[in-house]
Enzyme design. Sequence first.
Site, mmCIF file in Angstrom:
data_model
loop_
_atom_site.group_PDB
_atom_site.id
_atom_site.type_symbol
_atom_site.label_atom_id
_atom_site.label_comp_id
_atom_site.label_asym_id
_atom_site.label_seq_id
_atom_site.Cartn_x
_atom_site.Cartn_y
_atom_site.Cartn_z
ATOM 1 N N LYS A 9 -0.722 2.545 1.509
ATOM 2 C CA LYS A 9 0.155 3.171 0.098
ATOM 3 C C LYS A 9 -0.711 2.284 -1.060
ATOM 4 O O LYS A 9 -0.903 3.104 -2.019
ATOM 5 C CB LYS A 9 1.450 2.019 0.093
ATOM 6 C CG LYS A 9 2.215 2.488 1.302
ATOM 7 C CD LYS A 9 3.582 1.658 1.249
ATOM 8 C CE LYS A 9 3.487 0.139 1.386
ATOM 9 N NZ LYS A 9 2.974 -0.071 2.822
ATOM 10 N N ARG A 84 12.147 -1.185 -0.951
ATOM 11 C CA ARG A 84 12.121 -1.382 0.276
ATOM 12 C C ARG A 84 13.228 -1.889 0.917
ATOM 13 O O ARG A 84 13.315 -2.140 2.250
ATOM 14 C CB ARG A 84 11.106 -2.610 0.325
ATOM 15 C CG ARG A 84 10.091 -2.429 1.375
ATOM 16 C CD ARG A 84 8.789 -2.648 0.666
ATOM 17 N NE ARG A 84 8.067 -3.666 1.538
ATOM 18 C CZ ARG A 84 6.824 -3.707 1.225
ATOM 19 N NH1 ARG A 84 6.187 -3.087 0.547
ATOM 20 N NH2 ARG A 84 6.162 -4.485 2.201
ATOM 21 N N ARG A 123 -8.469 -4.959 8.553
ATOM 22 C CA ARG A 123 -8.429 -4.805 6.950
ATOM 23 C C ARG A 123 -9.150 -6.078 6.440
ATOM 24 O O ARG A 123 -8.927 -7.169 6.792
ATOM 25 C CB ARG A 123 -7.028 -4.604 6.349
ATOM 26 C CG ARG A 123 -7.202 -4.827 4.919
ATOM 27 C CD ARG A 123 -5.689 -4.165 4.249
ATOM 28 N NE ARG A 123 -4.748 -5.315 4.685
ATOM 29 C CZ ARG A 123 -3.341 -5.109 4.360
ATOM 30 N NH1 ARG A 123 -3.196 -3.928 3.767
ATOM 31 N NH2 ARG A 123 -2.370 -5.793 4.936
ATOM 32 N N ARG A 157 -6.141 -11.022 4.734
ATOM 33 C CA ARG A 157 -5.083 -11.059 3.970
ATOM 34 C C ARG A 157 -4.389 -12.276 4.595
ATOM 35 O O ARG A 157 -4.165 -12.052 5.795
ATOM 36 C CB ARG A 157 -4.230 -9.720 3.559
ATOM 37 C CG ARG A 157 -3.648 -9.860 2.300
ATOM 38 C CD ARG A 157 -3.095 -8.555 1.750
ATOM 39 N NE ARG A 157 -1.690 -8.258 2.542
ATOM 40 C CZ ARG A 157 -0.932 -7.251 2.150
ATOM 41 N NH1 ARG A 157 -1.398 -6.192 1.558
ATOM 42 N NH2 ARG A 157 0.174 -7.075 2.661
ATOM 43 N N ARG A 168 6.480 -7.994 9.944
ATOM 44 C CA ARG A 168 6.548 -7.165 8.680
ATOM 45 C C ARG A 168 7.033 -5.833 9.336
ATOM 46 O O ARG A 168 7.818 -5.099 8.593
ATOM 47 C CB ARG A 168 5.059 -7.074 8.237
ATOM 48 C CG ARG A 168 4.667 -8.096 7.427
ATOM 49 C CD ARG A 168 3.455 -8.185 7.208
ATOM 50 N NE ARG A 168 2.615 -6.965 6.287
ATOM 51 C CZ ARG A 168 1.486 -6.907 6.428
ATOM 52 N NH1 ARG A 168 0.498 -7.872 6.972
ATOM 53 N NH2 ARG A 168 0.849 -5.711 5.713
HETATM 54 P P1 G5P Z 1 2.762 -5.380 0.532
HETATM 55 O O1 G5P Z 1 1.609 -5.745 -0.103
HETATM 56 O O2 G5P Z 1 3.415 -3.956 -0.132
HETATM 57 P P2 G5P Z 1 2.898 -3.656 3.232
HETATM 58 O O3 G5P Z 1 2.907 -4.651 4.447
HETATM 59 O O4 G5P Z 1 3.982 -2.766 2.732
HETATM 60 O O5 G5P Z 1 2.362 -5.262 2.084
HETATM 61 P P3 G5P Z 1 0.202 -3.468 3.067
HETATM 62 O O6 G5P Z 1 -0.414 -4.119 4.297
HETATM 63 O O7 G5P Z 1 -0.269 -3.736 1.753
HETATM 64 O O8 G5P Z 1 1.634 -2.929 3.024
HETATM 65 P P4 G5P Z 1 -0.874 -0.519 2.596
HETATM 66 O O9 G5P Z 1 -0.837 -0.894 1.244
HETATM 67 O O10 G5P Z 1 0.285 0.546 3.105
HETATM 68 O O11 G5P Z 1 -0.428 -1.662 3.495
HETATM 69 O O12 G5P Z 1 -1.949 -0.099 3.159
HETATM 70 P P5 G5P Z 1 -3.534 -0.423 2.580
HETATM 71 O O13 G5P Z 1 -3.811 -1.786 2.175
HETATM 72 O O14 G5P Z 1 -3.945 0.469 1.530
HETATM 73 O O15 G5P Z 1 -4.446 0.191 3.899
HETATM 74 C C1 G5P Z 1 -4.359 -0.602 5.168
HETATM 75 C C2 G5P Z 1 -5.834 -0.484 5.737
HETATM 76 O O16 G5P Z 1 -5.865 0.846 6.123
HETATM 77 C C3 G5P Z 1 -6.932 -0.698 5.020
HETATM 78 O O17 G5P Z 1 -7.954 -1.540 5.716
HETATM 79 C C4 G5P Z 1 -7.628 0.437 4.392
HETATM 80 O O18 G5P Z 1 -8.898 0.189 4.296
HETATM 81 C C5 G5P Z 1 -7.148 1.490 5.605
HETATM 82 N N1 G5P Z 1 -6.734 2.760 5.021
HETATM 83 C C6 G5P Z 1 -5.842 2.966 3.914
HETATM 84 N N2 G5P Z 1 -5.840 4.377 3.691
HETATM 85 C C7 G5P Z 1 -6.417 4.994 4.799
HETATM 86 C C8 G5P Z 1 -6.718 6.502 5.134
HETATM 87 O O19 G5P Z 1 -6.306 7.145 4.448
HETATM 88 N N3 G5P Z 1 -7.462 6.632 6.070
HETATM 89 C C9 G5P Z 1 -7.903 5.681 7.009
HETATM 90 N N4 G5P Z 1 -8.754 6.023 8.101
HETATM 91 N N5 G5P Z 1 -7.752 4.083 6.746
HETATM 92 C C10 G5P Z 1 -7.217 3.977 5.660
HETATM 93 O O20 G5P Z 1 3.947 -6.461 0.647
HETATM 94 C C11 G5P Z 1 3.598 -7.546 1.128
HETATM 95 C C12 G5P Z 1 4.586 -8.504 1.331
HETATM 96 O O21 G5P Z 1 5.100 -8.787 -0.204
HETATM 97 C C13 G5P Z 1 6.546 -8.755 -0.122
HETATM 98 C C14 G5P Z 1 6.884 -8.923 1.285
HETATM 99 O O22 G5P Z 1 6.917 -10.290 1.556
HETATM 100 C C15 G5P Z 1 5.809 -8.186 2.037
HETATM 101 O O23 G5P Z 1 5.681 -8.401 3.298
HETATM 102 N N6 G5P Z 1 7.158 -7.687 -0.835
HETATM 103 C C16 G5P Z 1 8.228 -7.302 -0.856
HETATM 104 N N7 G5P Z 1 9.470 -7.923 -0.493
HETATM 105 C C17 G5P Z 1 10.579 -7.413 -0.723
HETATM 106 N N8 G5P Z 1 10.972 -5.898 -1.422
HETATM 107 C C18 G5P Z 1 9.785 -5.561 -1.785
HETATM 108 N N9 G5P Z 1 9.841 -4.461 -2.478
HETATM 109 C C19 G5P Z 1 8.503 -6.109 -1.706
HETATM 110 N N10 G5P Z 1 7.219 -5.788 -1.780
HETATM 111 C C20 G5P Z 1 6.123 -6.492 -1.200
HETATM 112 MG MG MG Z 2 -0.519 -2.567 -0.168
#
Ligand code: G5P
Ligand code: MG
Length: 217
Positions: A9, A84, A123, A157, A168
Amino acid sequence: MLGAPGVGKGTQGRRLAPASGLPLLSPGEILREAVARATPLGLEARRQMDAGRLVDDRVMIALVNERLTRADAATGFVLDGFPRTVPQARALDDHLAGRGQGIDVVLYLQVSEDELVRRLSGRRECPVCMRAYNLEGMAPRDGMHCDDHPTMELRVRADDGEAAVRQRFEEYRAKTAPLVEYYEALGRLRRVSGTGTADAVFAALQHEAGSVPPVKA
Ligand code: G5P
Ligand code: MG
């Protein structure tokens, strides 16, 4: 943008938003900045985030509503990781309806859970711009430092440890997955495979984003 932890995302939102001429609103990143600055919000959210639990709806809805009222989000935005929960989705709909707007499209990224676990364990992020890299496939140019901040060593992270990742995923399944049905019923959901190169996923997202007629004001 909707999808499980690690689905891409943040990575894709950082490309999609500027390509669409819109600001990227990333509540996870806003929270991590608040934690780093030890603001009252950061202090309140930290324990829940580090344990892999969702932060309270009340806090999140207030945070996002405040961000949405800033001038740059007046006519559109890309949201990464909000809503979410169903109450968050309802609050977002209410807020936008109050200004004659609505969510045009929900891009639902899908990747198998095995691949998600691999991605999260590989990551690494830049402590300055929070850009995500991956030791496998999406490494920075020199292998250790952010491409855009060459003196900054990448870090793991805080919530990417095994126990927090497990929690998560549980939170995702219990509270976030129901949003698939919620937005499908509204005819706004588009499924996109998040597997493959970042370029291929980006092209698919752009295609789907353009396939839905905008909500009429
Ligand atoms: P976050 O920060 O929103 P999550 O757990 O939803 O956290 P996260 O971990 O940030 O999501 P992401 O953003 O979906 O994951 O993924 P990313 O970081 O872009 O990519 C992940 C890995 O895959 C990286 O190493 C990247 O290089 C690789 N990658 C990415 N795209 C590709 C691709 O296309 N191809 C390939 N091969 N690799 C790829 O939320 C964190 C915390 O904040 C709170 C909660 O406590 C949550 O746990 N929070 C909320 N709480 C309540 N309500 C909400 N709305 C909340 N929002 C956040
Ligand atoms: Mg993210």
